[in-house]
Motif scaffolding. Structure first.
Motif, mmCIF file in Angstrom:
data_model
loop_
_atom_site.group_PDB
_atom_site.id
_atom_site.type_symbol
_atom_site.label_atom_id
_atom_site.label_comp_id
_atom_site.label_asym_id
_atom_site.label_seq_id
_atom_site.Cartn_x
_atom_site.Cartn_y
_atom_site.Cartn_z
ATOM 1 N N ALA A 61 0.837 -1.201 0.000
ATOM 2 C CA ALA A 61 0.000 0.000 0.000
ATOM 3 C C ALA A 61 0.872 1.251 0.000
ATOM 4 O O ALA A 61 1.869 1.328 0.723
ATOM 5 N N ASP A 62 0.511 2.223 -0.795
ATOM 6 C CA ASP A 62 1.178 3.522 -0.833
ATOM 7 C C ASP A 62 0.549 4.380 0.272
ATOM 8 O O ASP A 62 -0.283 5.246 0.014
ATOM 9 N N VAL A 63 0.958 4.102 1.504
ATOM 10 C CA VAL A 63 0.335 4.717 2.679
ATOM 11 C C VAL A 63 0.517 6.222 2.709
ATOM 12 O O VAL A 63 -0.428 6.960 2.959
ATOM 13 N N ASN A 64 1.736 6.709 2.450
ATOM 14 C CA ASN A 64 1.965 8.146 2.571
ATOM 15 C C ASN A 64 1.800 8.907 1.269
ATOM 16 O O ASN A 64 2.117 10.083 1.198
ATOM 17 N N GLY A 65 1.273 8.257 0.253
ATOM 18 C CA GLY A 65 0.955 8.937 -0.994
ATOM 19 C C GLY A 65 -0.534 8.854 -1.250
ATOM 20 O O GLY A 65 -1.324 9.641 -0.740
ATOM 21 N N VAL A 66 -0.931 7.854 -2.006
ATOM 22 C CA VAL A 66 -2.326 7.698 -2.428
ATOM 23 C C VAL A 66 -3.271 7.547 -1.227
ATOM 24 O O VAL A 66 -4.302 8.211 -1.149
ATOM 25 N N ALA A 67 -2.941 6.681 -0.280
ATOM 26 C CA ALA A 67 -3.823 6.452 0.874
ATOM 27 C C ALA A 67 -3.950 7.709 1.734
ATOM 28 O O ALA A 67 -5.046 8.059 2.174
ATOM 29 N N ARG A 68 -2.855 8.390 1.964
ATOM 30 C CA ARG A 68 -2.874 9.622 2.766
ATOM 31 C C ARG A 68 -3.794 10.658 2.132
ATOM 32 O O ARG A 68 -4.608 11.285 2.810
ATOM 33 N N ARG A 69 -3.683 10.816 0.818
ATOM 34 C CA ARG A 69 -4.543 11.799 0.132
ATOM 35 C C ARG A 69 -6.014 11.376 0.192
ATOM 36 O O ARG A 69 -6.896 12.212 0.387
ATOM 37 N N ALA A 70 -6.283 10.098 0.053
ATOM 38 C CA ALA A 70 -7.669 9.617 0.123
ATOM 39 C C ALA A 70 -8.267 9.841 1.509
ATOM 40 O O ALA A 70 -9.457 10.106 1.648
ATOM 41 N N LEU A 71 -7.434 9.754 2.539
ATOM 42 C CA LEU A 71 -7.880 9.971 3.915
ATOM 43 C C LEU A 71 -7.915 11.461 4.263
ATOM 44 O O LEU A 71 -8.472 11.852 5.282
ATOM 45 N N ASP A 72 -7.314 12.285 3.392
ATOM 46 C CA ASP A 72 -7.251 13.744 3.573
ATOM 47 C C ASP A 72 -6.587 14.123 4.890
ATOM 48 O O ASP A 72 -7.149 14.832 5.718
ATOM 49 N N VAL A 73 -5.374 13.597 5.073
ATOM 50 C CA VAL A 73 -4.566 13.913 6.256
ATOM 51 C C VAL A 73 -3.173 14.341 5.791
ATOM 52 O O VAL A 73 -2.769 14.074 4.660
ATOM 53 N N ARG A 74 -2.462 15.002 6.693
ATOM 54 C CA ARG A 74 -1.121 15.485 6.368
ATOM 55 C C ARG A 74 -0.110 14.348 6.289
ATOM 56 O O ARG A 74 0.762 14.327 5.448
ATOM 57 N N LYS A 75 -0.240 13.383 7.204
ATOM 58 C CA LYS A 75 0.668 12.241 7.253
ATOM 59 C C LYS A 75 -0.131 11.024 7.688
ATOM 60 O O LYS A 75 -0.980 11.117 8.571
ATOM 61 N N ALA A 76 0.132 9.886 7.079
ATOM 62 C CA ALA A 76 -0.552 8.641 7.447
ATOM 63 C C ALA A 76 0.494 7.585 7.778
ATOM 64 O O ALA A 76 1.614 7.625 7.269
ATOM 65 N N SER A 77 0.109 6.659 8.633
ATOM 66 C CA SER A 77 0.990 5.549 8.974
ATOM 67 C C SER A 77 0.130 4.356 9.375
ATOM 68 O O SER A 77 -1.079 4.484 9.558
ATOM 69 N N PHE A 78 0.754 3.206 9.499
ATOM 70 C CA PHE A 78 0.029 2.036 9.963
ATOM 71 C C PHE A 78 -0.433 2.312 11.388
ATOM 72 O O PHE A 78 0.328 2.827 12.206
ATOM 73 N N ALA A 79 -1.674 1.989 11.689
ATOM 74 C CA ALA A 79 -2.188 2.171 13.052
ATOM 75 C C ALA A 79 -1.448 1.216 13.977
ATOM 76 O O ALA A 79 -1.128 0.091 13.585
ATOM 77 N N PRO A 80 -1.170 1.633 15.209
ATOM 78 C CA PRO A 80 -0.531 0.724 16.162
ATOM 79 C C PRO A 80 -1.368 -0.546 16.340
ATOM 80 O O PRO A 80 -2.605 -0.494 16.314
ATOM 81 N N MET A 81 -0.697 -1.668 16.528
ATOM 82 C CA MET A 81 -1.365 -2.964 16.610
ATOM 83 C C MET A 81 -2.484 -2.975 17.648
ATOM 84 O O MET A 81 -3.606 -3.381 17.343
ATOM 85 N N ALA A 82 -2.211 -2.542 18.866
ATOM 86 C CA ALA A 82 -3.220 -2.593 19.931
ATOM 87 C C ALA A 82 -4.442 -1.745 19.561
ATOM 88 O O ALA A 82 -5.579 -2.140 19.823
#
Length: 186
Positions: free
Chosen positions: A91-112
């Motif tokens: 997954a292109d988390v900090n490119g395509v996914a970040r823009r789709a989520l409309d956030v400045r920075k995206a990352s994998f959510a912490p496991m817990a």
């Protein structure tokens, strides 16, 4: 589907996380894929991780899909989404996914956090039964696949279903270029 022994998922709630079983119980009658086409197969929980699963059950990486939970902030609000991509891609988390989520920075959510918010086991999270307000971003290659295998919400089984079904889930958006080819490991 390799050596998996599948059967209709809604008849085997013991092989599904509670939110997944509930979502299958509310499957729309007018969905493009009938609920009986959603299959489940028991597996060894110690082999749930994609590479080990595919090797042990003779399933190609090109039909195995991964669902990852991402998080990003917009002001003080944390936004979550699921990304569904084939195991041959990342997954292109900090490119395509970040823009789709409309956030400045995206990352994998912490496991817990991912486990608590989804009600599913880590390593088994699936796009079926996720919180209703989460977008589900599905790479176009996933919906183009005749069948894909994804998690079931638990580590001791996998779901097999037509790829187009994932693009038709509530909150799903098919996204061209959501994933990039995975880099070969040396």
């Amino acid at each position: 589907m390799g050596t998996l022994k599948t059967e209709p998922a809604r008849s085997r709630s013991d092989l599904l996380a509670s939110p997944v079983a509930a979502a299958l119980g509310q499957w729309p009658a007018d969905a493009p894929v009938a609920v009986d086409q959603v299959l489940v197969a028991p597996i060894d929980a110690s082999l749930a991780d994609t590479a080990e699963f595919c090797a042990a059950y003779g399933v190609g990486l090109e039909v195995s899909a991964n669902c990852v939970v991402i998080a990003g902030k917009r002001g003080s609000e944390i936004r979550y989404a699921a990304c569904v991509v084939l195991a041959t891609t990342r997954a292109d988390v900090n490119g395509v996914a970040r823009r789709a989520l409309d956030v400045r920075k995206a990352s994998f959510a912490p496991m817990a956090e991912a486990v608590e918010l989804t009600g599913m086991e880590y390593g088994g999270i699936t796009p079926i039964g996720l919180p209703g307000d989460w977008p589900i971003l599905v790479d176009a290659r996933v919906v183009a696949a005749p069948y894909v295998i994804v998690g079931s919400g638990v580590r001791h089984s996998k779901i097999a279903l037509p790829g187009p079904a994932l693009g038709a889930l509530p909150g799903a958006r098919v996204v061209e270029g959501l994933a990039r080819p995975a880099q070969p490991t040396a």
